[in-house]
Design an enzyme around this catalytic site. Structure first.
Site, PDB file in Angstrom:
ATOM      1  N   HIS A  50       0.858  -1.189   0.000  1.00 48.11           N
ATOM      2  CA  HIS A  50       0.000   0.000   0.000  1.00 48.11           C
ATOM      3  C   HIS A  50       0.893   1.237   0.000  1.00 48.11           C
ATOM      4  CE1 HIS A  50       1.173  -0.415   4.216  1.00 48.11           C
ATOM      5  NE2 HIS A  50       1.023   0.910   4.269  1.00 48.11           N
ATOM      6  N   HIS A 134       5.741   6.118  -0.114  1.00 41.95           N
ATOM      7  CA  HIS A 134       6.547   4.943  -0.422  1.00 41.95           C
ATOM      8  C   HIS A 134       5.729   3.678  -0.229  1.00 41.95           C
ATOM      9  CE1 HIS A 134       6.837   5.331   3.936  1.00 41.95           C
ATOM     10  NE2 HIS A 134       7.084   4.019   3.958  1.00 41.95           N
TER      11      HIS A 134
END
Length: 187
Positions: A50, A134
């Protein structure tokens, strides 16, 4: 993170907001990571891939409906959020290997800011540092950034954002909200 103290023994959940990663994309990223031939660290399960928007931390279960109501009021871009994951990096202090965009798209930064502002009245204050999107590939990673025969070239196209619970190493979406505007879409 929530600055509000929880009552002793009160049930809680570890929560964060994120953009989920589609199943096919999770598989492709996991396959690409395997080709790196990494010898250290713990791989993040592909189903947990995710892009975090905001970490809330340990939250009283009773506060979840209020958080969801506030998230539902967040102004979204009105279109999918497109994020290129085209840079492999290692954050040594955090001990993670990650994929990140070389450049953070403005709509993503605006979305994160709107979410932070919505959570502020509820006592959630995010770390006072620049948002660095990220996708974590490995934890406990202490090596230099590996060389890759194929540079990362993944494109996350999120149509919704979600509130996730972290429980025993697995992430589960508790609620989600569309990023697409339903008005004027002709549907």
């Amino acid at each position: 993170m929530n600055n509000e103290p929880r009552e002793q023994g009160e049930p809680f959940k570890r929560l964060f907001f994120a953009l989920p990663c589609a199943i096919a994309q999770r598989r492709a990223i996991a396959q690409w990571r395997s080709a790196l031939g990494l010898g250290s660290g713990r791989p993040v399960p592909a189903e947990n891939f995710h892009l975090t928007l905001m970490f809330l931390g340990a939250v009283a279960v009773a506060q979840v409906p209020v958080i969801c109501a506030a998230a539902a009021q967040v102004r979204t871009p009105g279109e999918p959020l497109n994020v290129s994951l085209d840079h492999l990096d290692a954050w040594r202090r955090a001990g993670i290997l990650l994929l990140a965009p070389k450049q953070t798209p403005l709509p993503l930064r605006q979305m994160v800011y709107a979410l932070q502002q919505a959570m502020l009245p509820l006592g959630f204050v995010d770390e006072p540092r620049e948002y660095r999107p990220h996708l974590t590939l490995m934890r406990d990673f202490r090596e230099p950034v590996p060389e890759s025969e194929t540079p990362p070239d993944f494109h996350l196209s999120a149509r919704h954002f979600a509130l996730f619970e972290s429980h025993k190493g697995r992430y589960r979406a508790l609620a989600e909200w569309p990023l697409l505007s339903m008005t004027g879409s002709g549907e």
